[in-house]
Design a protein around this motif. Sequence first.
Motif, PDB file in Angstrom:
ATOM      1  N   PRO A  10       0.618  -1.436   0.682  1.00  0.00           N
ATOM      2  CA  PRO A  10      -0.352  -0.684  -0.350  1.00  0.00           C
ATOM      3  C   PRO A  10       0.685   1.209  -0.105  1.00  0.00           C
ATOM      4  N   THR A  11       1.836   1.155   0.177  1.00  0.00           N
ATOM      5  CA  THR A  11       2.828   2.509   0.446  1.00  0.00           C
ATOM      6  C   THR A  11       3.158   2.620  -0.841  1.00  0.00           C
ATOM      7  N   THR A  12       3.491   1.610  -2.552  1.00  0.00           N
ATOM      8  CA  THR A  12       4.378   2.156  -3.328  1.00  0.00           C
ATOM      9  C   THR A  12       3.506   3.289  -3.247  1.00  0.00           C
ATOM     10  N   TYR A  13       4.331   4.208  -4.277  1.00  0.00           N
ATOM     11  CA  TYR A  13       3.670   5.643  -4.664  1.00  0.00           C
ATOM     12  C   TYR A  13       3.520   5.429  -6.541  1.00  0.00           C
ATOM     13  N   LYS A  14       4.763   5.232  -6.965  1.00  0.00           N
ATOM     14  CA  LYS A  14       4.358   4.902  -8.011  1.00  0.00           C
ATOM     15  C   LYS A  14       5.937   4.214  -8.797  1.00  0.00           C
TER      16      LYS A  14
END
Length: 230
Positions: A47-51
Amino acid sequence: MAAERCWVVIPAAGVGQRFGGDFPKQYTKLRGRSLLDHCLATFLSWPTTYKIVVALSASDRQFLESDFATHPKIVKVEGGAERVNSVLNALAYIDLQADDGDWVMVHDAARPMLQTRDIDVLWRARSQYRAAILARPISDTIKRSNRAGVIDRTVSREGLWGAQTPQMAKVEDLCSALRAGLQAGHNITDEASALEAQGLEVGLVEGPAYNIKVTLPDDLHLANLWLERQ
């Protein structure tokens, strides 16, 4: 305070010469899904992946067949001649948009076994370190050879670790370290080595045994065995 963002870089412009085959190693199938897609699926489910910035060869057409080719969190950039060049090309894109304090994780496209729980362990290390990597303590007895291929001596394995990925750092730290390393002519084999050369302390976070890098065909069989166990 704004939430800390984590970018992901996956250099995937190589051809995997030691692996062999008629196409780049990262597109080799493992249980019906390419090695690269296994990596992308894991980071997209974290869930913390931005891009995720994927560095691809200019001649790459196979990524169009990826399960995630059009995913809104994935950005494609052109890779470079070496891994470090591909990572820098991805970081150049990130640097234009990154906020102060943003983090980046760089992960090998040929490490398909990574799990979100492993990423969580590394991510928590940012409270202790400004940069950190997953790694495993060396358990084998280490031998140094001479030029004739004969054992020269046994090397103490105390304090020795085998580096894995992801490798994590602040975006600005990794950008400046890689650029400085290239300018100085250093042989940059991973991101941590560039950070170390600039005097940054890089924390070691114990990674799992299954986080193997598929380098040779036998490694693919080993990865398949780990998947069966999971």
